[in-house]
Design a protein around this motif. Structure first.
Motif, mmCIF file in Angstrom:
data_model
loop_
_atom_site.group_PDB
_atom_site.id
_atom_site.type_symbol
_atom_site.label_atom_id
_atom_site.label_comp_id
_atom_site.label_asym_id
_atom_site.label_seq_id
_atom_site.Cartn_x
_atom_site.Cartn_y
_atom_site.Cartn_z
ATOM 1 N N VAL A 44 32.920 -44.793 1.742
ATOM 2 C CA VAL A 44 33.752 -43.916 0.907
ATOM 3 C C VAL A 44 35.119 -44.558 0.693
ATOM 4 C CG1 VAL A 44 34.953 -41.692 0.804
ATOM 5 C CG2 VAL A 44 32.571 -41.785 1.558
ATOM 6 N N LYS A 45 35.710 -45.055 1.765
ATOM 7 C CA LYS A 45 37.057 -45.640 1.692
ATOM 8 C C LYS A 45 37.122 -46.788 0.702
ATOM 9 C CE LYS A 45 40.730 -47.473 4.610
ATOM 10 N NZ LYS A 45 41.154 -47.758 5.984
ATOM 11 N N THR A 46 36.054 -47.577 0.621
ATOM 12 C CA THR A 46 36.043 -48.722 -0.298
ATOM 13 C C THR A 46 35.582 -48.361 -1.700
ATOM 14 O OG1 THR A 46 33.787 -49.338 0.305
ATOM 15 C CG2 THR A 46 35.584 -50.347 1.590
ATOM 16 N N GLY A 47 35.164 -47.101 -1.888
ATOM 17 C CA GLY A 47 34.706 -46.665 -3.206
ATOM 18 C C GLY A 47 33.254 -46.999 -3.487
ATOM 19 N N LYS A 48 32.539 -47.536 -2.509
ATOM 20 C CA LYS A 48 31.130 -47.880 -2.711
ATOM 21 C C LYS A 48 30.235 -46.633 -2.668
ATOM 22 C CE LYS A 48 27.520 -51.036 -1.175
ATOM 23 N NZ LYS A 48 27.135 -52.079 -0.220
ATOM 24 N N LYS A 49 30.635 -45.641 -1.907
ATOM 25 C CA LYS A 49 29.888 -44.382 -1.804
ATOM 26 C C LYS A 49 30.607 -43.332 -2.638
ATOM 27 C CE LYS A 49 27.966 -41.135 1.567
ATOM 28 N NZ LYS A 49 26.601 -41.204 1.048
ATOM 29 N N THR A 50 29.926 -42.852 -3.686
ATOM 30 C CA THR A 50 30.527 -41.858 -4.583
ATOM 31 C C THR A 50 29.638 -40.630 -4.751
ATOM 32 O OG1 THR A 50 29.608 -42.934 -6.547
ATOM 33 C CG2 THR A 50 31.833 -43.625 -5.850
ATOM 34 N N ALA A 51 28.680 -40.470 -3.851
ATOM 35 C CA ALA A 51 27.830 -39.280 -3.835
ATOM 36 C C ALA A 51 27.325 -39.074 -2.417
ATOM 37 C CB ALA A 51 26.656 -39.424 -4.797
ATOM 38 N N THR A 52 26.976 -37.830 -2.126
ATOM 39 C CA THR A 52 26.363 -37.507 -0.846
ATOM 40 C C THR A 52 25.433 -36.325 -1.066
ATOM 41 O OG1 THR A 52 26.805 -37.211 1.522
ATOM 42 C CG2 THR A 52 28.147 -35.892 -0.009
ATOM 43 N N SER A 53 24.499 -36.164 -0.169
ATOM 44 C CA SER A 53 23.555 -35.057 -0.307
ATOM 45 C C SER A 53 23.365 -34.360 1.031
ATOM 46 C CB SER A 53 22.215 -35.561 -0.841
ATOM 47 O OG SER A 53 21.723 -36.604 -0.039
ATOM 48 N N SER A 54 23.026 -33.084 0.942
ATOM 49 C CA SER A 54 22.792 -32.279 2.132
ATOM 50 C C SER A 54 21.646 -31.315 1.857
ATOM 51 C CB SER A 54 24.065 -31.537 2.540
ATOM 52 O OG SER A 54 24.617 -30.832 1.437
ATOM 53 N N GLY A 55 21.076 -30.786 2.916
ATOM 54 C CA GLY A 55 19.942 -29.884 2.786
ATOM 55 C C GLY A 55 20.370 -28.495 2.347
ATOM 56 N N PHE A 56 19.886 -28.063 1.213
ATOM 57 C CA PHE A 56 20.255 -26.765 0.646
ATOM 58 C C PHE A 56 19.922 -25.616 1.599
ATOM 59 C CE2 PHE A 56 18.988 -22.980 -1.811
ATOM 60 C CZ PHE A 56 20.207 -22.689 -2.404
ATOM 61 N N GLU A 57 18.749 -25.646 2.178
ATOM 62 C CA GLU A 57 18.323 -24.548 3.042
ATOM 63 C C GLU A 57 19.233 -24.388 4.263
ATOM 64 O OE1 GLU A 57 14.803 -25.774 0.573
ATOM 65 O OE2 GLU A 57 16.261 -26.890 1.759
ATOM 66 N N LEU A 58 19.884 -25.452 4.687
ATOM 67 C CA LEU A 58 20.780 -25.364 5.845
ATOM 68 C C LEU A 58 22.012 -24.515 5.552
ATOM 69 C CD1 LEU A 58 20.544 -29.037 7.125
ATOM 70 C CD2 LEU A 58 19.363 -27.014 8.009
ATOM 71 N N ASN A 132 17.514 -26.760 13.347
ATOM 72 C CA ASN A 132 17.845 -25.402 12.916
ATOM 73 C C ASN A 132 16.611 -24.493 12.850
ATOM 74 O OD1 ASN A 132 20.847 -25.042 12.024
ATOM 75 N ND2 ASN A 132 20.269 -27.129 11.496
ATOM 76 N N GLY A 133 15.497 -24.962 13.418
ATOM 77 C CA GLY A 133 14.315 -24.137 13.527
ATOM 78 C C GLY A 133 13.490 -23.989 12.261
ATOM 79 N N ILE A 134 13.673 -24.890 11.312
ATOM 80 C CA ILE A 134 12.863 -24.856 10.091
ATOM 81 C C ILE A 134 12.298 -26.241 9.831
ATOM 82 C CG2 ILE A 134 14.056 -22.889 9.045
ATOM 83 C CD1 ILE A 134 15.616 -24.868 7.301
ATOM 84 N N GLN A 135 11.375 -26.305 8.891
ATOM 85 C CA GLN A 135 10.738 -27.582 8.589
ATOM 86 C C GLN A 135 11.180 -28.081 7.220
ATOM 87 O OE1 GLN A 135 6.567 -27.741 9.323
ATOM 88 N NE2 GLN A 135 6.333 -29.748 8.389
ATOM 89 N N PHE A 136 11.503 -29.361 7.166
ATOM 90 C CA PHE A 136 11.838 -29.999 5.899
ATOM 91 C C PHE A 136 10.556 -30.442 5.226
ATOM 92 C CE2 PHE A 136 12.680 -33.808 3.394
ATOM 93 C CZ PHE A 136 13.631 -33.320 2.520
ATOM 94 N N ASP A 137 10.388 -30.088 3.969
ATOM 95 C CA ASP A 137 9.224 -30.485 3.189
ATOM 96 C C ASP A 137 9.718 -31.221 1.942
ATOM 97 O OD1 ASP A 137 6.935 -30.830 1.689
ATOM 98 O OD2 ASP A 137 6.511 -28.686 1.475
ATOM 99 N N PRO A 138 9.498 -32.531 1.851
ATOM 100 C CA PRO A 138 10.013 -33.275 0.703
ATOM 101 C C PRO A 138 9.475 -32.781 -0.641
ATOM 102 C CG PRO A 138 8.560 -34.650 2.033
ATOM 103 C CD PRO A 138 8.765 -33.380 2.785
ATOM 104 N N GLU A 139 8.343 -32.112 -0.620
ATOM 105 C CA GLU A 139 7.771 -31.615 -1.873
ATOM 106 C C GLU A 139 8.416 -30.315 -2.347
ATOM 107 O OE1 GLU A 139 5.713 -33.367 -3.748
ATOM 108 O OE2 GLU A 139 5.740 -34.937 -2.227
ATOM 109 N N SER A 140 9.002 -29.535 -1.433
ATOM 110 C CA SER A 140 9.562 -28.247 -1.841
ATOM 111 C C SER A 140 11.030 -28.037 -1.459
ATOM 112 C CB SER A 140 8.727 -27.098 -1.260
ATOM 113 O OG SER A 140 8.777 -27.124 0.160
#
Length: 158
Positions: A44-58, A132-140
């Motif tokens: 981020v500091k060098t400007g190479k990272k300009t996006a991030t993602s997180s789990g919506f359900e969390l 967090n007691g849930i399952q991540f499903d890449p399809e949903s």
């Protein structure tokens, strides 16, 4: 936990250096948890990272509001020290499998390919969801994508 005075001082320096219009920043946080915080903060500091993602359900489980566009955030390293100030340009929610190659590249990690992004993030989200007691499903499962740019320190462009 980050020292509030240290965060406020960091923002005050950035505000003075850049004549920022904002009175405050929205949040201060590590990216990727302690294990990856130094590496991601450096990107981020060098400007190479300009996006991030997180789990919506969390966000639902933790009852946290979604990130907002148009705000400043302080990115912290593993020791919870401020490294960079970002401005969030856009926030959107999308299915995990609909994350684009452009977003993968903007995340700035590994070889910046979509295949690598999916592999790394599926493993990361799986651990986070399981904790967090849930399952991540890449399809949903859905992800929250934040697009931002680093404003302080000023990124040197070529």
């Amino acid at each position: 936990m980050a020292d509030q005075q240290e965060l406020d001082d960091f923002f005050a320096h950035a505000k003075a250096a850049l004549d920022l219009p904002a009175d405050t920043y929205e949040d201060a946080y590590q990216l990727g948890g302690a294990k990856f915080a130094d590496k991601l903060a450096a990107l981020v500091k060098t400007g190479k990272k300009t996006a991030t993602s997180s789990g919506f359900e969390l966000y639902t489980i933790e009852q946290d509001p979604l990130p907002s566009a148009g705000v400043y955030n302080i990115i912290l390293n593993r020791a919870d020290k401020p490294v960079a100030l970002t401005f969030t340009d856009n926030v959107f929610v999308t299915p995990f499998m609909k994350v684009t190659a452009d977003i993968a590249k903007r995340e700035g990690e590994d070889d910046q390919s979509l295949a690598s992004w999916r592999e790394v993030h599926q493993a990361f989200f799986s651990r986070e969801y399981q904790a967090n007691g849930i399952q991540f499903d890449p399809e949903s499962s859905m992800v929250v994508v934040e697009e931002f740019h680093t404003v302080y320190p000023v990124v040197q462009t070529r």
